[in-house]
Motif scaffolding. Structure first.
Motif, PDB file in Angstrom:
ATOM      1  N   THR A 254       0.811  -1.135   0.015  1.00 39.50           N
ATOM      2  CA  THR A 254      -0.021   0.107  -0.065  1.00 39.50           C
ATOM      3  C   THR A 254       0.848   1.284   0.039  1.00 39.50           C
ATOM      4  OG1 THR A 254      -1.571  -1.282   1.247  1.00 39.50           O
ATOM      5  CG2 THR A 254      -2.056   1.066   0.968  1.00 39.50           C
ATOM      6  N   MET A 255       1.977   1.175   1.002  1.00 43.86           N
ATOM      7  CA  MET A 255       2.847   2.288   0.994  1.00 43.86           C
ATOM      8  C   MET A 255       3.430   2.776  -0.366  1.00 43.86           C
ATOM      9  SD  MET A 255       5.020   1.507   4.440  1.00 43.86           S
ATOM     10  CE  MET A 255       4.126   0.752   5.802  1.00 43.86           C
ATOM     11  N   GLY A 256       3.986   1.514  -1.232  1.00 45.58           N
ATOM     12  CA  GLY A 256       4.416   1.868  -2.480  1.00 45.58           C
ATOM     13  C   GLY A 256       3.628   2.431  -3.481  1.00 45.58           C
ATOM     14  N   LEU A 257       2.435   1.436  -3.490  1.00 43.40           N
ATOM     15  CA  LEU A 257       1.130   1.940  -4.235  1.00 43.40           C
ATOM     16  C   LEU A 257       0.949   3.467  -4.199  1.00 43.40           C
ATOM     17  CD1 LEU A 257      -0.661   0.571  -6.338  1.00 43.40           C
ATOM     18  CD2 LEU A 257      -2.441   0.280  -4.548  1.00 43.40           C
ATOM     19  N   LEU A 258       0.614   3.966  -2.851  1.00 38.30           N
ATOM     20  CA  LEU A 258       0.459   5.562  -2.623  1.00 38.30           C
ATOM     21  C   LEU A 258       1.403   6.421  -3.132  1.00 38.30           C
ATOM     22  CD1 LEU A 258      -0.886   5.133   0.943  1.00 38.30           C
ATOM     23  CD2 LEU A 258      -2.115   5.898  -0.876  1.00 38.30           C
ATOM     24  N   SER A 259       2.845   5.875  -2.926  1.00 35.97           N
ATOM     25  CA  SER A 259       3.823   6.862  -3.262  1.00 35.97           C
ATOM     26  C   SER A 259       3.801   6.732  -4.694  1.00 35.97           C
ATOM     27  CB  SER A 259       5.031   6.189  -2.541  1.00 35.97           C
ATOM     28  OG  SER A 259       6.289   6.676  -3.503  1.00 35.97           O
ATOM     29  N   ALA A 260       3.629   5.612  -5.469  1.00 37.29           N
ATOM     30  CA  ALA A 260       3.609   5.648  -7.002  1.00 37.29           C
ATOM     31  C   ALA A 260       2.575   6.598  -7.684  1.00 37.29           C
ATOM     32  CB  ALA A 260       3.372   4.170  -7.542  1.00 37.29           C
ATOM     33  N   ILE A 261       1.529   6.962  -6.948  1.00 36.53           N
ATOM     34  CA  ILE A 261       0.796   7.941  -7.761  1.00 36.53           C
ATOM     35  C   ILE A 261       1.275   9.457  -7.516  1.00 36.53           C
ATOM     36  CG2 ILE A 261      -1.863   8.477  -7.679  1.00 36.53           C
ATOM     37  CD1 ILE A 261      -2.357   5.927  -6.441  1.00 36.53           C
ATOM     38  N   LEU A 268       4.233  20.049  -3.978  1.00 41.60           N
ATOM     39  CA  LEU A 268       4.071  19.098  -3.305  1.00 41.60           C
ATOM     40  C   LEU A 268       4.944  18.119  -3.807  1.00 41.60           C
ATOM     41  CD1 LEU A 268       1.292  18.639  -1.040  1.00 41.60           C
ATOM     42  CD2 LEU A 268       1.359  16.745  -2.602  1.00 41.60           C
ATOM     43  N   GLU A 269       4.891  17.521  -5.076  1.00 45.44           N
ATOM     44  CA  GLU A 269       5.530  16.653  -5.661  1.00 45.44           C
ATOM     45  C   GLU A 269       6.942  16.787  -5.553  1.00 45.44           C
ATOM     46  OE1 GLU A 269       5.042  13.498  -6.915  1.00 45.44           O
ATOM     47  OE2 GLU A 269       2.822  13.792  -6.422  1.00 45.44           O
ATOM     48  N   ARG A 270       7.668  18.066  -5.371  1.00 45.92           N
ATOM     49  CA  ARG A 270       9.110  18.188  -5.327  1.00 45.92           C
ATOM     50  C   ARG A 270       9.325  17.758  -3.985  1.00 45.92           C
ATOM     51  NH1 ARG A 270       8.059  23.842  -7.563  1.00 45.92           N
ATOM     52  NH2 ARG A 270       7.261  23.171  -9.706  1.00 45.92           N
ATOM     53  N   LYS A 271       8.503  18.164  -3.004  1.00 45.89           N
ATOM     54  CA  LYS A 271       8.988  17.774  -1.653  1.00 45.89           C
ATOM     55  C   LYS A 271       8.971  16.214  -1.336  1.00 45.89           C
ATOM     56  CE  LYS A 271       7.231  21.929   0.019  1.00 45.89           C
ATOM     57  NZ  LYS A 271       5.897  22.292   0.528  1.00 45.89           N
ATOM     58  N   ARG A 272       8.068  15.553  -2.038  1.00 46.85           N
ATOM     59  CA  ARG A 272       7.373  14.342  -1.836  1.00 46.85           C
ATOM     60  C   ARG A 272       8.539  13.289  -1.876  1.00 46.85           C
ATOM     61  NH1 ARG A 272       2.781  11.241  -4.792  1.00 46.85           N
ATOM     62  NH2 ARG A 272       2.117  10.005  -3.174  1.00 46.85           N
ATOM     63  N   ARG A 273       8.537  12.094  -1.160  1.00 42.94           N
ATOM     64  CA  ARG A 273       9.761  11.293  -1.203  1.00 42.94           C
ATOM     65  C   ARG A 273       9.028  10.281  -2.001  1.00 42.94           C
ATOM     66  NH1 ARG A 273      12.029   6.749   1.703  1.00 42.94           N
ATOM     67  NH2 ARG A 273       9.904   6.295   2.803  1.00 42.94           N
ATOM     68  N   ARG A 274       9.792   9.686  -2.957  1.00 39.07           N
ATOM     69  CA  ARG A 274       9.241   8.692  -3.913  1.00 39.07           C
ATOM     70  C   ARG A 274       9.692   7.237  -3.529  1.00 39.07           C
ATOM     71  NH1 ARG A 274       6.524  10.065  -9.177  1.00 39.07           N
ATOM     72  NH2 ARG A 274       5.617   8.112  -9.565  1.00 39.07           N
ATOM     73  N   ILE A 275       8.979   6.554  -3.240  1.00 43.69           N
ATOM     74  CA  ILE A 275       9.329   4.933  -3.303  1.00 43.69           C
ATOM     75  C   ILE A 275       9.163   4.290  -4.439  1.00 43.69           C
ATOM     76  CG2 ILE A 275       9.171   2.901  -1.601  1.00 43.69           C
ATOM     77  CD1 ILE A 275       7.457   4.731   0.184  1.00 43.69           C
ATOM     78  N   CYS A 297       9.433  -6.532  -1.857  1.00 49.65           N
ATOM     79  CA  CYS A 297       9.150  -6.010  -0.714  1.00 49.65           C
ATOM     80  C   CYS A 297      10.573  -5.620   0.154  1.00 49.65           C
ATOM     81  CB  CYS A 297       8.432  -6.849   0.473  1.00 49.65           C
ATOM     82  SG  CYS A 297       7.960  -6.019   1.827  1.00 49.65           S
ATOM     83  N   PRO A 298      10.888  -4.245   0.165  1.00 51.40           N
ATOM     84  CA  PRO A 298      11.905  -3.579   0.829  1.00 51.40           C
ATOM     85  C   PRO A 298      12.138  -4.137   2.337  1.00 51.40           C
ATOM     86  CG  PRO A 298      10.477  -1.974   0.102  1.00 51.40           C
ATOM     87  CD  PRO A 298       9.805  -2.890  -0.175  1.00 51.40           C
ATOM     88  N   ASN A 299      10.807  -4.582   2.960  1.00 43.96           N
ATOM     89  CA  ASN A 299      11.026  -5.008   4.241  1.00 43.96           C
ATOM     90  C   ASN A 299      11.185  -6.520   4.533  1.00 43.96           C
ATOM     91  OD1 ASN A 299      10.954  -2.277   5.178  1.00 43.96           O
ATOM     92  ND2 ASN A 299       8.847  -2.488   5.753  1.00 43.96           N
ATOM     93  N   ALA A 300      11.286  -7.091   3.454  1.00 44.36           N
ATOM     94  CA  ALA A 300      11.273  -8.726   3.505  1.00 44.36           C
ATOM     95  C   ALA A 300      12.181  -9.464   4.409  1.00 44.36           C
ATOM     96  CB  ALA A 300      11.070  -9.185   2.168  1.00 44.36           C
ATOM     97  N   GLN A 301      11.984 -10.281   5.315  1.00 44.27           N
ATOM     98  CA  GLN A 301      12.653 -10.933   6.050  1.00 44.27           C
ATOM     99  C   GLN A 301      12.569 -12.649   5.629  1.00 44.27           C
ATOM    100  OE1 GLN A 301      14.654  -9.445   8.586  1.00 44.27           O
ATOM    101  NE2 GLN A 301      13.771  -7.403   8.057  1.00 44.27           N
ATOM    102  N   ASP A 302      13.307 -13.507   6.280  1.00 49.62           N
ATOM    103  CA  ASP A 302      13.249 -14.919   5.968  1.00 49.62           C
ATOM    104  C   ASP A 302      12.006 -15.366   5.962  1.00 49.62           C
ATOM    105  OD1 ASP A 302      15.796 -15.039   5.357  1.00 49.62           O
ATOM    106  OD2 ASP A 302      16.529 -16.045   7.230  1.00 49.62           O
ATOM    107  N   ILE A 303      11.264 -14.838   6.953  1.00 51.06           N
ATOM    108  CA  ILE A 303       9.980 -15.362   7.410  1.00 51.06           C
ATOM    109  C   ILE A 303       8.841 -15.353   6.304  1.00 51.06           C
ATOM    110  CG2 ILE A 303       9.324 -13.461   8.467  1.00 51.06           C
ATOM    111  CD1 ILE A 303       7.449 -15.351  10.492  1.00 51.06           C
ATOM    112  N   CYS A 304       9.233 -14.091   5.699  1.00 48.09           N
ATOM    113  CA  CYS A 304       8.249 -13.836   4.546  1.00 48.09           C
ATOM    114  C   CYS A 304       8.077 -14.797   3.175  1.00 48.09           C
ATOM    115  CB  CYS A 304       8.335 -12.321   4.083  1.00 48.09           C
ATOM    116  SG  CYS A 304       8.528 -11.111   5.345  1.00 48.09           S
TER     117      CYS A 304
END
Lengths: 332, 339
Positions: A254-261, A268-275, A297-304
């Motif tokens: 969801t975070m990635g999706l929101l950031s992609a739009i 605002l776009e100049r300031k926004r951090r883009r993932i 996923c950038p947060n993925a660990q072994d368990i995922c």
């Protein structure tokens, strides 16, 4: 469970079987288009279902309407499981559940006048006589913002926005309670899109409608929805009310999706951090093990990669903010 | 002044492209003028049928003849008018110094050639490289645009690629000869949002690396806000407003631009905020109304708008608008975002 719930989908599954070869009917695995998803829609609210191509959002609507048989699960509409109904009982329920399709070009028969198109539901359900029907059709045309005198025109004489209005009029003909809107505005230009979104919002108030709003454009879905479910590869990843989903998303997808739009606001776009999420959505024929998002996923660990996370509530209130992630809420 | 003149890499003057159909003459592009500066991204926005794609195709002279024809105008690139060149000379520019990325990566690649072959083609044609050199060059290009395992993927066919990967291949082909101008016609419309972000970031990155200029044609105002430096808004074949991106979003002076801004849904806005769409539909390009083409849908229309088409004039520095009432918007006499 609360009693103001109009539709509850429980553990819904829809698998499409693949066959190998042209003539042979050998079973060659299955595509899990919808894989064990559960959500509910309260009376009078709009529930948005958002996701990218092939995530299964349209299949959800088709299964609820019984246009394709379910593989498993239940869809409880007004305390009745839709999947257990006989076809005669289903016909009754269909009056209450109507659908608006994406493509206003393909969803209207080119050989019928708009009057006939909107009249068809009355014929199927044997409602009213000829005079009453014509009166009702004209009224519906007026309600959706078309000229009632255009009753004898054919779909090709209308623009795409006007055709979508015809589609809305047809869906409203039987005074439904639940409207499934499958990408109702994605084929339209922005100014026309806004007209249709306004129309849908006005109609909801006027006729006390409940919407399941399916679309890939999160800014449109957020605009119309009270609550939103985010789908990915047949699974629900996150469910929340639309403000929470935007302000404090829990799932990294969801975070990635929101950031992609991009937001139409240059400063605002100049300031926004883009993932930027890397990679493509994996093939649903052979989905990754564990969490189907772990490869991107950038947060993925072994368990995922080993276990699949359950959709769990992370809010104080019951069912308010659900996410399917072992590290829900961790920023990316 | 002289310096800004030199800064222009491409200049389009009074371009008119018409299509001759059985129903009449479609004035798809009717008097478009703009310039492109070195290193900038110019956004061309507008709704379906406003002539934005035809403008792009006209620059590369890809208009299907005899149905379509560029009837008037100049396209000055590098001191030469592209419209006056013969086909052979034109080839030196097309795909070499000016190249194009099309909307649909599914149909714009040739399905019967391998991806590597198609990227190699423009190197062989324009740079006269040997097969081996071209092969090495295209592997490098594929790597640059983020195709994983380029050596293995070199021999793959387009159908083996996803939409996003195909668009990356298109970009590799387009940048093969380090063009000065890259025209991207709805480069991400067919793609999912997370893939769209990847592609746009890639284009932006390559632009700064190669110091080229980009014309991006899109209907997505979010994309424009994020990537464009200047914006031209088109309506029914005509440019109606042209300025830097901030002016277009914060101080629009044409009622159509203002209407567009009020029609879009925004992620950061409270939901169910009432949209204020422009009423009605764009006019047919065959039967354009006399006077201003927007006046039928315009709630600010006055008598003068019926008589003559308002010319695109500079209202303030670098802000051109084609509306008789633009000055009133600028002076605050007319309210933009009120009702």
């Amino acid at each position: 469970m609360e009693n103001n719930i109009l539709l509850e989908v429980k553990n819904l599954k829809k698998y499409f079987n693949l066959r190998s070869g042209f003539l042979s009917q050998r079973f060659a695995g299955s595509v899990k288009a919808v894989d064990d998803i559960s959500f509910f829609i309260r009376r009078g609210e709009t529930f948005g279902l958002v996701g990218e191509t092939g995530c299964g959002k349209t299949t959800v609507a088709r299964v609820i309407l019984r246009l394709v048989p379910q593989t498993g699960g239940e869809a409880i509409y007004n305390k009745v499981n839709i999947f257990k109904l006989t076809s005669r009982e289903m016909l009754k329920i269909r009056r209450e559940i109507q659908v608006i399709f994406q493509d206003p070009y393909a969803s209207l028969s080119p050989r019928m006048t708009v009057g006939d198109i909107i009249n068809e539901p009355f014929e199927i359900h044997k409602i009213g006589d000829k005079r009453k029907r014509i009166k009702k059709v004209k009224e519906l045309l007026r309600v959706v913002g078309l000229n009632p005198e255009h009753i004898h025109r054919y779909p090709h004489e209308f623009s795409s926005g006007q055709r979508q209005r015809v589609g809305v009029a047809r869906a409203l003909a039987l005074t439904p309670k639940l409207l499934l809107c499958d990408e109702p505005v994605s084929a339209l230009d922005v100014s026309v899109q806004a007209q249709i979104l306004n129309l849908l919002t006005d109609l909801q108030k006027e006729f006390n409608l409940t919407y399941l709003f399916i679309a890939h454009d999160l800014s449109v879905v957020k605009h119309v929805s009270d609550r939103i479910g985010v789908m990915y590869l047949g699974k629900l990843f996150e469910v929340a009310n639309s403000e929470d989903l935007y302000k404090k998303p829990l799932h990294p997808y969801t975070m990635g999706l929101l950031s992609a739009i991009p937001i139409p606001d240059p400063e605002l776009e100049r300031k926004r951090r883009r993932i930027v999420l890397e990679g493509d959505v994996p093939s649903p024929i052979n989905p990754p093990s564990g969490c189907s998002f772990h490869q991107r996923c950038p947060n993925a660990q072994d368990i995922c990669s080993k276990e699949e996370p359950e959709l769990k509530n992370y809010s104080k209130n019951e069912n308010e903010h659900l996410a399917a992630c072992f590290f829900a809420g961790k920023p990316i | 002044m002289a310096e800004t003149e030199n800064n222009k890499i491409l200049e389009v003057k009074n371009l008119r492209t018409y299509f001759y159909t059985d129903d009449g003459v479609v004035k798809a592009v009717d008097g478009v003028s703009f310039d492109l500066k070195k290193g900038e991204t110019l956004g061309i926005v507008g709704e379906t049928g406003c002539g934005k794609s035809v403008t792009a195709l006209s620059i590369l002279r890809l208009i299907p003849e005899p149905m379509g024809k560029i009837v008037e105008g100049e396209i000055i690139f590098d001191g030469k008018d592209l419209l006056k060149l013969g086909q052979k000379e034109l080839q030196n520019f097309r795909g070499n110094r000016i190249s194009m990325i099309f909307q649909d990566p599914m149909t714009s690649l040739n399905p019967v050639y391998t991806v590597g072959n198609q990227v190699m083609e423009s190197l062989v044609v324009h740079r006269k490289l040997s097969k081996e050199e071209a092969r090495r060059g295209s592997l490098k290009l594929l790597e640059m645009v983020g195709i994983p395992e380029p050596k293995r993927r070199f021999a793959s066919y387009p159908h083996e690629f996803s939409g996003g990967m195909r668009q990356r291949v298109m970009i590799a082909m387009a940048i093969a000869n380090s063009p000065s101008v890259l025209i991207a016609d709805e480069p991400t419309t067919a793609l999912d949002v997370t893939i769209q972000a990847q592609i746009l970031e890639l284009m932006d990155e390559l632009k700064s690396k190669t110091n080229s200029s980009i014309i991006i044609i899109t209907h997505d105002l979010g994309v424009v806000a994020k990537y464009a430096n200047r914006v031209m808004v088109m309506y029914a074949g005509k440019p109606i407003e042209f300025s830097n991106v901030d002016n277009i979003f914060y101080k629009p002076m044409h009622p159509y631009t203002i209407g567009l801004m009020k029609s879009i849904t925004r992620l950061d806005e409270k939901n169910r905020k009432k949209l204020k769409p422009i009423e009605g539909l764009p006019p047919s390009l065959i039967d354009l109304p006399k006077g201003c083409i927007f006046r039928i849908r315009c709630k600010y229309a006055i008598n003068q708008c019926k008589k003559e088409y308002p010319p695109l004039v500079e209202i303030e520095k670098d802000h051109r608008v084609s509306c008789y009432r633009a000055k009133e918007f600028m002076d605050g006499i007319l309210e933009r975002f009120g009702n």
